[in-house]
Enzyme design. Structure first.
Site, PDB file in Angstrom:
ATOM      1  N   HIS A  23       0.833  -1.198   0.000  1.00 23.94           N
ATOM      2  CA  HIS A  23       0.000   0.000   0.000  1.00 23.94           C
ATOM      3  C   HIS A  23       0.871   1.252   0.000  1.00 23.94           C
ATOM      4  O   HIS A  23       2.089   1.180   0.199  1.00 23.94           O
ATOM      5  CB  HIS A  23      -0.930   0.021   1.221  1.00 23.94           C
ATOM      6  CG  HIS A  23      -2.118  -0.873   1.090  1.00 23.94           C
ATOM      7  ND1 HIS A  23      -2.069  -2.198   1.429  1.00 23.94           N
ATOM      8  CD2 HIS A  23      -3.388  -0.639   0.652  1.00 23.94           C
ATOM      9  CE1 HIS A  23      -3.261  -2.747   1.202  1.00 23.94           C
ATOM     10  NE2 HIS A  23      -4.073  -1.825   0.739  1.00 23.94           N
ATOM     11  N   LYS A  66      -0.568   4.752   4.633  1.00 24.18           N
ATOM     12  CA  LYS A  66      -1.412   3.787   5.361  1.00 24.18           C
ATOM     13  C   LYS A  66      -0.818   3.539   6.742  1.00 24.18           C
ATOM     14  O   LYS A  66       0.378   3.303   6.876  1.00 24.18           O
ATOM     15  CB  LYS A  66      -1.537   2.478   4.577  1.00 24.18           C
ATOM     16  CG  LYS A  66      -2.535   1.511   5.207  1.00 24.18           C
ATOM     17  CD  LYS A  66      -2.904   0.386   4.255  1.00 24.18           C
ATOM     18  CE  LYS A  66      -3.886  -0.594   4.893  1.00 24.18           C
ATOM     19  NZ  LYS A  66      -5.150   0.049   5.287  1.00 24.18           N
TER      20      LYS A  66
END
Length: 273
Positions: free
Chosen positions: A159, A163
């Protein structure tokens, strides 16, 4: 506003996901954007939600509290942080509002609070709202039943740098799908980190690896590795709109439901496959 429409409120309206949820709500037939929320003190409070999302004027001003918009929505869509979502959950439970929860990173107590609230209100709670990921989860269950007992299972996820939780909620959902198919509890077989001298791989475990870099929207791979061959099942997201559309679709699916805890596999009727 037509009576047949379901009115949604978007929490965290100014965030990356919030803006795309607003776009999805404005575009989806049968759905009306009833409210948009930002934290108290935000400079975005008072701005037009549609303009904030780059979708043109919507006539819905961003507010800082659910109490201010109590009569303007039927379902709250929340992709924020656990503590904020749980506060919103208490409000929605008290006032009979449905919820679509895409927030990740809940501890066991937070998950229990969601289960408890679902006795009184209808909730769709999912780690990932994309159609593709939920098909992936079903495929993982099938693969695990065929070869999970004799292969090494690893889950790799990547990600963007912003995040804040790891492994991702989707990666954990993948692990839970595999473990469930093998009649195991993920808590008993997950390995979340390896460093230094670890010894040989323990049979029957499910390993996790995490990447955080750049602007990766979301990539997830489950590997079933044997000697001489392996299967990799992968999902790659290139736009958050796939999650936003799935979440708004879930809100529409909740129409007419009084209570209960559901996930995207219920929304997509994947449990019948």
């Amino acid at each position: 506003m037509h009576d047949a429409q379901i009115r949604v409120a978007i929490a965290g309206a100014g965030g990356r996901m919030g803006r795309q949820l607003i776009q999805a709500a404005l575009q989806m037939e049968g759905v009306a954007l009833g409210a948009a929320l930002e934290r108290e003190g935000s400079s975005l409070v008072g701005s037009d939600a549609g303009e904030l999302a780059g979708a043109g004027k919507a006539g819905v001003a961003v507010q800082s509290s659910l109490a201010a918009v109590k009569d303007d929505f039927d379902v709250l869509i929340d992709f924020t942080r656990p503590e904020g979502t749980l506060n919103h959950l208490a409000f929605c439970r008290e006032h009979g509002k449905g919820m679509v929860i895409g927030t990740t990173g809940f501890d066991d107590a937070g998950k229990q609070a969601i289960r408890d609230a679902a006795q009184d209100i209808a909730i769709v709670f999912a780690a990932n709202f994309s159609v593709g990921v939920n098909v992936l989860l079903k495929l993982l269950e099938k693969a695990a039943k065929v070869m999970g007992d004799y292969t090494d299972i690893e889950i790799i996820e990547a990600h963007h740098r912003h995040k804040v939780d790891a492994p991702s909620g989707t990666a954990l959902a993948m692990g839970e799908a595999i473990a469930g198919a093998l009649n195991k509890d993920l808590k008993d077989c997950a390995v979340y980190s390896r460093e230094g001298y670890t010894g040989e791989r323990v049979p029957g475990t499910i390993g996790f690896a995490t990447v955080r870099a750049g602007d990766i929207v979301g990539e997830h791979t489950a590997m079933f590795a044997d000697i001489g061959e392996r299967i990799e099942i992968t999902h790659k997201a290139s736009s958050r709109m796939t999650f936003a559309n799935g979440a708004v679709r879930s809100a529409l699916w909740l129409k007419g439901k009084k209570n209960g805890l559901f996930d995207m596999r219920d929304v997509l009727d994947l449990n019948s496959l």
